[in-house]
Every structure is written in structure tokens, then in C-alpha cells.
Design an enzyme around this catalytic site. Structure first.
Site, PDB file in Angstrom:
ATOM      1  N   ALA A 207       0.886  -1.158   0.000  1.00 58.91           N
ATOM      2  CA  ALA A 207       0.000   0.000   0.000  1.00 58.91           C
ATOM      3  C   ALA A 207       0.918   1.201   0.000  1.00 58.91           C
ATOM      4  O   ALA A 207       2.129   1.039   0.007  1.00 58.91           O
ATOM      5  CB  ALA A 207      -0.879  -0.004   1.246  1.00 58.91           C
ATOM      6  N   CYS A 208       0.384   2.387   0.005  1.00 59.92           N
ATOM      7  CA  CYS A 208       1.275   3.543   0.041  1.00 59.92           C
ATOM      8  C   CYS A 208       1.855   3.697   1.449  1.00 59.92           C
ATOM      9  O   CYS A 208       1.253   3.292   2.434  1.00 59.92           O
ATOM     10  CB  CYS A 208       0.521   4.810  -0.326  1.00 59.92           C
ATOM     11  SG  CYS A 208      -0.038   4.821  -2.031  1.00 59.92           S
ATOM     12  N   GLY A 209       3.016   4.287   1.525  1.00 63.92           N
ATOM     13  CA  GLY A 209       3.643   4.560   2.804  1.00 63.92           C
ATOM     14  C   GLY A 209       3.944   6.047   2.961  1.00 63.92           C
ATOM     15  O   GLY A 209       4.311   6.714   1.996  1.00 63.92           O
TER      16      GLY A 209
ATOM     17  N   ARG B 121       5.513  -1.157   1.373  1.00 64.09           N
ATOM     18  CA  ARG B 121       4.251  -0.444   1.164  1.00 64.09           C
ATOM     19  C   ARG B 121       4.152   0.166  -0.227  1.00 64.09           C
ATOM     20  O   ARG B 121       3.084   0.624  -0.618  1.00 64.09           O
ATOM     21  CB  ARG B 121       4.077   0.656   2.213  1.00 64.09           C
ATOM     22  CG  ARG B 121       3.984   0.130   3.638  1.00 64.09           C
ATOM     23  CD  ARG B 121       3.593   1.215   4.611  1.00 64.09           C
ATOM     24  NE  ARG B 121       2.190   1.570   4.443  1.00 64.09           N
ATOM     25  CZ  ARG B 121       1.175   0.899   5.012  1.00 64.09           C
ATOM     26  NH1 ARG B 121       1.417  -0.144   5.772  1.00 64.09           N
ATOM     27  NH2 ARG B 121      -0.061   1.284   4.798  1.00 64.09           N
TER      28      ARG B 121
ATOM     29  N   GLY C  39       5.953   6.703  -0.465  1.00 63.83           N
ATOM     30  CA  GLY C  39       6.218   5.591  -1.376  1.00 63.83           C
ATOM     31  C   GLY C  39       4.886   5.168  -1.960  1.00 63.83           C
ATOM     32  O   GLY C  39       3.905   5.044  -1.242  1.00 63.83           O
TER      33      GLY C  39
END
Lengths: 423, 363
Positions: B14-16, B43, B185
Site C-alpha cells: 500500500a502507500c507509505g 508499502r 512511497g
């Protein structure tokens, strides 16, 4: 009807209408909304749902908010707001006058609006003395005949609606035949008993947008700027330009009534051929107000044949703040769409003043059925919001990304401002 | 990357997000942000990484620092011609970068330090910042092949298609010293992985990094269009940057209230408030319903003075905060914070919709 030989052009109804007119020499009258098979855009719009990347929300477990405010808001936060109508769900009962419908039906609508936390609308019938206790949930109408309009009436309502036009009969006035004008109706409308109540086609004090502005401000002055003023028009070809003018003239809420909207009586020629679908009018009005940067200055309420919560959800995503329903509300209390309202002989006691027929509506039972309908549709709206991963109705409003057209051509998609399914 | 016995990649990403503010104004280089992001490599998926830093151009702090990406020389020429009409270009240079194996190709990256020209008569009424916003919107929506991705003063955004640590190496972020850093990220789903689509998104001094999906995007976008913001970047996050600018700069709303617009209190909670608070929150919802962000999100919003972390109303994406002395850390995962701050004084999980705010102390 089946006696005529099948013919695509000379249908049974065409033939019998001609015969009727040959006998009477009169216009054909009818009731309720446009029944012709014009395109229904609600049926060609599909809804989106969340999958994986944005979780859908379960309305049983999480709050799901439908509360809606109607009225002018400036675009920048201020300490106070203009007067607002607060709705528990984005649905209201549209204008139906005492006269076109029976007092029992009015009572049912008024009680249900009060229970459900929404609003009902007096139409151009004035406010019967028995209905004053529901006036804080009433939108009181000022139409071209000014029937039943006086200071107490204006001050009693939650909002005032100037009715310029109606979807079922754009450009046409109203006519309540003298035989329907009973003692009670004559008192409420402030006209002599037994006389025809004729509402002129235009307001004779509104021949221009600046005239409309004067009436809007006259009504605001009369009520100390404490009530939002609604201006209602029929959806016609240049609704967008008219709506922009209405907002600039001071309307706090604009109501658009599409050509499938109902009526107690209308010439069939007008009902079946005049006006445009509310779907297209709504999309173009909403976009126009945004292009001009004045969308926050007024709320947009749409009417005209809302059949289900799906139609309502699609209308909100197309830009409506709330909808008005009337035909579906009457169906909830018995109406079968026979379109004979104009005869005054409604078998369900809805569009009649015959005491024997009116008795057939029990306001307590009718109220319950109306409350049920509002509740059921609200539950469905919540369910769909949840499926879209949204937990407040304001995030659906004007959110055309969550709509897709199906089987629509490029012009239609452009006017609606939506993509085609698969895009 | 986790490999199973078939040595195929397992999708758990997932996004971080990561960010910190030194409220005492102490400037630190990009190494901290890089390290925190490297720990959260799982992530993202290599399709976007980026950093925003404040306090990095003290020698030019009265000039707008534009970071621009160009498809080719031609779009650069066109854009420079356009900019020079209304701006004095104090300095322009290629953005420093080094070759990194993981980043194979990149657009032309240019940096300008600009001042708005003494206004001609017709521009006199427009506030300078509004004019800069308008310029950025025009370049990004009209001039083909040009994208201004950073437009504040004494701050800058660095972003690319790649893992955050590769992006950090590419832009040599160890050479920049800031008192606020945010980092991202990316694991893009709805929109293509392109350089402009990486986070942070910026406008003037605002920068935004975001994990989530904005289900109300269509409503937010059309609302912002009424105020002249054009959403052109094929991603939902840019609306957060524009809403921050509209609410906090143009409408002068406090951070707390602006966050209540983005993630409004539920009516059931508003009902239980004092009369004064009830009115405030009701007004915010009446006025700014179309600015509400709906759908799952965790977002870090920064400007020259503040670092703000806020979640959606039911906290559908992670956000953790920690404090050590005058430094506030906010990240997607506690581990990322512990990686760069071994012994925080306090670690907590911010509540849904309630902002966590760090503010630079006045000197």
C-alpha cells in the site's frame, strides 16, 4: 379499444382522441405526468461501487449521513448562514394544492413530513386552518393566482416558493372548476364559494427577471429575511440561463420540474409535448451555475417523476441537493396512475372533494405509508452510499465520477457530463 | 519483497507515508526520511516515490522555487518564454541528480528561482500568490509536456517513478537540509505510474502526501473548479493540496477547522457538543460539504510552519505519531518512526478525523 385494427400510426388512443374532440370541440384534458415513451435517462445511468482500493462501508455498522441543508451559502465561511431548511434525508413532498387533492391527503403529507423530518408543500391552495400545526414543515407557495396568500400564511411556512412553472404544464396556468370550490376551499383560497379558481399562465407582476427579483425581495421583506425563497420553474430548453438569472435575482433555492412531473389537470397537448427531461435540465443547470461560480449561492431541488431511490441517488450525483416527489407519494397512499385526477372522481379519495370519496383516505394510515416510503428509500440511499465507500451524502452531490452512461450517444453524455460505461 | 516458494512476488503493499517537523527549526538532511521510507519499502511498488522539504533554500528565501519537469527541450523553451513574460528569473539550473540503476529514464528536470515582475496595470488587483497559482495551473493544464511540481518559497518537492530510496539517491536529497520533511512511497492503482503522479503534490508552500483513495474526488474536483483550480494530474491527491490552499490560505480558516472540513465530525457527535461548538461544526458542514474528503485516507499536509497529519472519519488507513523533545514524527507505521528515533517520549495513534499538528516555534 381492441376493436381498432393494429396500426403503428393510427393507434387506438389517437383514434378515440380524435373522435372525442370531434364531438366536444374542446381541448383534451388529462392528469399526472407525461406518459409517452421518451428516453428515460435514469434508466441509462449506472452507479459505481468500491472494490479493493477503497473499502465499501457497511451502513449497519458505521454512521451513514443523509442530513441535507437547503438555502443560500456564500462561498467563503462566515459567522452566520442564510436561513436554511434542514432535511433528515434529501427528499421532500412536492407542491400539491388543497383543491387539487383532498384535505385528508394534505393532512397525510403534512404529518408524514413532520414525522420524517422533511418538508411538504402547499401548492397554490393556501394553508387550511387545520394544517397550521404542520406549518413549520411546510413550504408555502405563491403562484400566479395568489390564492390563499396573506401575511400569516407567509410567516407560518418554513420557506416560500414562487411557482413560475410546472413540469406537467410549462407555460400554462391552473384551473380549479367552481364545483370543486367548497366552503372550506373557498375560505382557504380566499375566493367566493363555487367560483372557478383560475391561475393565470404568467405572474402578471413578473414579465422579466428584474420583476422576479422584486417579488423575491418583497417576500423576503414581508418575512424579515428569515425564510429561504424558492423559485420553481418547469424544465425547458434554456433552463440553465434562466436558473442563473434566478440565482442572481435572489432565489435561495431553485426548483426544476421535469416533463414527467405530475399534475391534477393539464391540457394533454402540453403535458405530452412540452418541456425536457429533468435529467438533462439538472445536469446543464448545475454545470452552468458552477461555470459562473454561483453554485453555492443557491440549492438545487429537482422534481419530475422520481420513481425510486435509484433515481434519487442518480439525481444527487448529477448535482441535485434534494428531490421533490409527488406522484410516488400519491402511489404510496393509493393512486394507480389512472390519470383521471381532472375529473374530481378519484376512487382513492386523493384528487377529489367528494366527501364520500375523501373518507376513503385515513390520514393516520396514509401517513404511515408515506413515512415507510421515505424510510425505505433513505435506507436504500444509505446502502448505495456505503457500496460506494462514502459515508455522507454531500460527497455524492455532483460526483459524476460515480456515474456511467449506458447506450447513450456523445451529445447525451456531454450534456449529462458523465463517461460511458467501460470508460 | 516477500518471495514464496515459487519465488513470485506477494502483493502486500500500500502507500507509505513519513514526515517530521523540528519545531525548534533545526535543519537536518534528507537521510532521516530516506531511512524511514526504506524500512517501509513493502508499502510501495516502485511506481512512485518522493520527498518534500522546508528550509532548503535559505539563500533564495524571497524567491519562488519552481521545480519543473519537461518532456523535451521544446516544451522547456515554450514554458520559459511563458514564464519570462511575468516573472524575473533570478536563477535557473538543471536540478542536481545522479545516475541510479533503478531509474532508467527521466524527464528534463529544471529548477528556477523566480520573482513576480512589477505588476502591469491589469495584474495589479490580483494578489501575488493567486497569480502564481494561476500560472502553475496554466502551465500544467495548457502547456504540453511541462509540469511544475513545486512552486513554494524556501521549500522543494522531489519526486520520481521509483522506490523512495532510489528517488532519494537520484535527487541527492542528502544535500538538502530542512526542518520539515515529508516522504511518500507509492502503490498506484487508479492512475498510471508517471513522474507527475508521484507524491508529494504541491502548490505554493503546500505539500501533500497521501495514502488512500478519495471516493468524493468527483465532487471535490467540481467544487475546486469554481475557484479556478484545475485538476489535471490524473490522480485524486491533488485535490487535497488545492483544498488546503483554498481553505487555509484563501479563506483563512484555522488548521483545526480546515481539518474538520476535510474530515467532518459526524452529526451524532455534533449533537452532543456545546452550543458554540455545535454551531461552528454545523456551519463548516453547511458551507463546505463539497470539500469533505470521503473514502479511506491518511494524509500529511505541510507548509512553511506546520506539519499536519489527518485521517478519514473512520480511519481506514494507518497513521501513527510520536514525539521526542521538539520533534513530531508522523508515519504509516510505528516501525518507520522507531527506525529514525530509537526512544520517542511518546507514541500514539491519532483518532479518526482528528488532526495531529506540529508547528514551528516563533524565534
Amino acid at each position: 379499444m381492441n376493436d381498432f385494427k393494429t396500426n403503428a400510426n393510427w393507434t387506438a388512443s389517437v383514434i378515440s382522441d380524435i373522435k372525442k374532440q370531434a364531438e366536444t370541440g374542446g381541448m383534451l384534458l388529462t392528469g399526472m405526468g407525461n406518459p409517452s415513451p421518451y428516453p428515460n435517462y435514469w434508466d441509462r445511468i449506472l452507479l459505481d461501487a468500491s472494490q479493493v482500493t477503497n473499502p465499501s462501508i457497511d451502513p449497519l455498522r458505521e454512521p451513514m449521513e443523509l442530513r441535507t441543508f437547503l438555502g443560500r451559502k456564500s462561498s467563503k465561511l462566515e459567522k452566520e448562514t442564510y436561513p436554511q431548511l434542514e432535511l433528515s434525508t434529501p427528499i421532500m413532498f412536492s407542491a400539491m394544492s388543497y383543491g387539487s387533492i383532498s384535505l385528508n391527503t394534505c393532512k397525510s403529507l403534512a404529518m408524514a413530513a413532520t414525522d420524517s423530518g422533511i418538508y411538504w408543500n402547499t401548492g397554490e391552495g393556501g394553508l387550511h386552518k387545520d394544517l397550521y400545526k404542520y406549518a413549520n414543515r411546510a413550504i408555502v407557495q405563491v403562484a400566479s393566482g395568489r390564492f390563499g396568500v396573506h401575511e400569516e400564511y407567509l410567516r407560518a411556512g418554513a420557506a416560500i416558493e414562487i411557482k413560475v412553472g410546472q413540469g406537467a404544464k410549462p407555460g400554462i396556468g391552473g384551473h380549479l372548476p367552481g364545483e370543486k370550490v367548497s366552503k372550506e376551499i373557498s375560505e382557504t383560497r380566499m375566493i367566493p364559494e363555487g367560483t372557478d379558481a383560475i391561475s393565470p399562465a404568467p405572474h402578471h407582476d413578473i414579465y422579466s427577471i428584474e420583476d422576479l427579483r422584486q417579488l423575491i425581495y418583497a417576500l423576503k421583506e414581508a418575512t424579515d429575511y428569515e425564510k429561504p425563497v424558492i423559485v420553481k420553474i418547469a424544465a425547458v430548453h434554456n433552463s440553465a440561463a434562466i436558473a442563473s438569472g434566478m440565482v442572481r435575482a435572489g432565489a435561495d433555492i431553485i426548483a426544476l420540474d421535469g416533463f414527467r412531473g405530475g399534475t391534477g389537470a393539464t391540457p394533454m397537448i402540453v403535458r405530452n409535448h412540452t418541456g425536457i427531461p429533468i435529467e438533462l435540465a439538472l445536469a446543464s443547470v448545475d454545470q452552468r451555475l458552477r461555470d459562473e461560480g454561483i453554485r453555492n449561492d443557491a440549492s438545487v431541488v429537482v422534481a419530475g417523476g422520481f420513481r425510486s431511490s435509484a433515481d434519487i441517488i442518480k439525481a444527487i450525483a448529477l448535482g441535485a441537493d434534494s428531490v421533490y416527489i409527488a406522484s410516488s407519494a400519491l402511489i404510496a397512499v393509493g393512486c394507480t396512475m389512472c390519470q383521471k385526477c381532472y375529473t374530481g372522481k378519484c376512487a382513492w379519495g386523493i384528487t377529489t372533494q367528494d366527501p364520500e370519496l375523501v373518507k376513503r383516505i385515513n390520514p393516520e394510515i396514509a401517513k404511515k405509508r408515506l413515512n415507510n416510503l421515505i424510510r425505505a428509500w433513505s435506507l436504500e440511499i444509505k446502502e448505495v452510499l456505503g457500496s460506494m465507500g462514502i459515508n455522507a451524502v454531500e460527497s455524492l452531490r455532483g460526483n459524476k465520477e460515480r456515474l456511467r452512461g449506458i447506450g447513450l450517444n456523445e451529445t447525451e453524455l456531454k450534456i449529462l457530463g458523465i463517461k460511458h460505461a467501460g470508460e | 519483497m516477500i518471495l514464496n516458494k515459487y519465488r513470485t512476488e506477494k502483493d502486500i503493499s500500500a502507500c507509505g507515508l513519513f514526515g517530521f517537523i523540528n519545531e525548534d527549526g533545526k535543519r537536518q538532511n534528507g537521510e532521516i526520511a530516506r531511512k524511514a521510507m526504506a524500512l517501509m519499502r513493502e508499502r510501495s511498488n516502485g511506481l512512485g516515490g518522493g520527498f518534500a522539504a522546508y528550509g532548503i533554500y535559505p539563500e533564495y528565501d524571497d524567491l519562488y522555487a519552481f521545480h519543473v519537469m519537461y518532456d523535451d527541450e521544446k516544451s522547456k523553451e515554450r514554458t520559459e518564454e511563458f514564464l519570462s513574460k511575468n516573472f524575473i528569473i533570478g536563477k535557473d539550473e538543471k536540478m542536481p541528480h545522479r545516475h541510479v540503476n533503478a531509474i532508467k529514464t527521466h524527464p528534463l528536470l529544471w529548477r528556477y528561482f523566480l520573482k513576480v515582475k512589477e505588476h502591469k496595470q491589469d495584474l495589479a488587483e490580483i494578489e501575488e500568490k493567486d497569480f502564481v497559482v494561476k500560472t502553475v495551473m496554466q502551465v500544467n493544464s495548457v502547456l504540453e509536456g511541462a509540469y511544475i511540481f513545486s512552486s513554494g518559497k524556501n521549500m522543494g518537492i522531489f519526486k520520481a517513478v521509483g522506490y523512495p530510496e532510489d528517488v532519494a539517491d537520484f535527487f541527492k536529497i542528502e544535500d538538502y537540509h530542512g526542518y520539515i520533511w515529508t516522504a511518500h512511497g507509492r502503490f498506484p492503482t487508479n492512475t498510471p505510474g508517471w513522474w507527475g503522479g508521484a507524491h508529494p503534490f504541491g502548490l505554493l508552500n503546500w505539500s501533500v502526501v497521501h495514502n488512500g483513495e478519495i471516493s468524493s474526488y468527483g465532487a471535490n474536483k467540481r467544487y475546486l473548479e469554481m475557484f479556478g483550480y484545475k485538476c489535471t494530474l490524473m490522480t485524486d491527491t491533488e485535490v487535497v493540496a488545492y483544498l488546503a490552499d483554498l481553505l487555509m490560505r484563501k479563506h483563512q480558516i484555522s488548521i483545526e477547522k480546515a481539518c474538520s472540513v476535510l474530515a467532518p465530525r459526524f452529526w451524532k457527535d455534533i449533537e452532543g457538543m456545546s452550543e458554540k461548538e455545535k454551531k461552528e461544526h454545523t456551519l463548516l458542514r453547511q458551507y463546505y460539504g463539497s470539500a469533505m474528503l470521503n473514502g479511506p485516507f491518511a494524509v500529511l499536509i505541510a507548509n512553511e510552519k506546520n506539519l499536519i497529519g489527518v485521517n478519514d472519519r473512520i480511519k481506514l488507513r494507518p497513521l501513527v505519531a510520536a514525539r521526542r523533545k521538539s520533534t513530531l514524527y508522523i508515519a504509516s507505521e510505528e516501525s518507520a518512526i522507531l527506525e529514525v528515533c530509537e526512544k520517542p517520549d511518546k507514541v500514539w495513534h491519532p483518532k479518526a478525523g482528528i488532526p495531529t499538528i506540529g508547528t514551528l516555534k516563533d524565534k
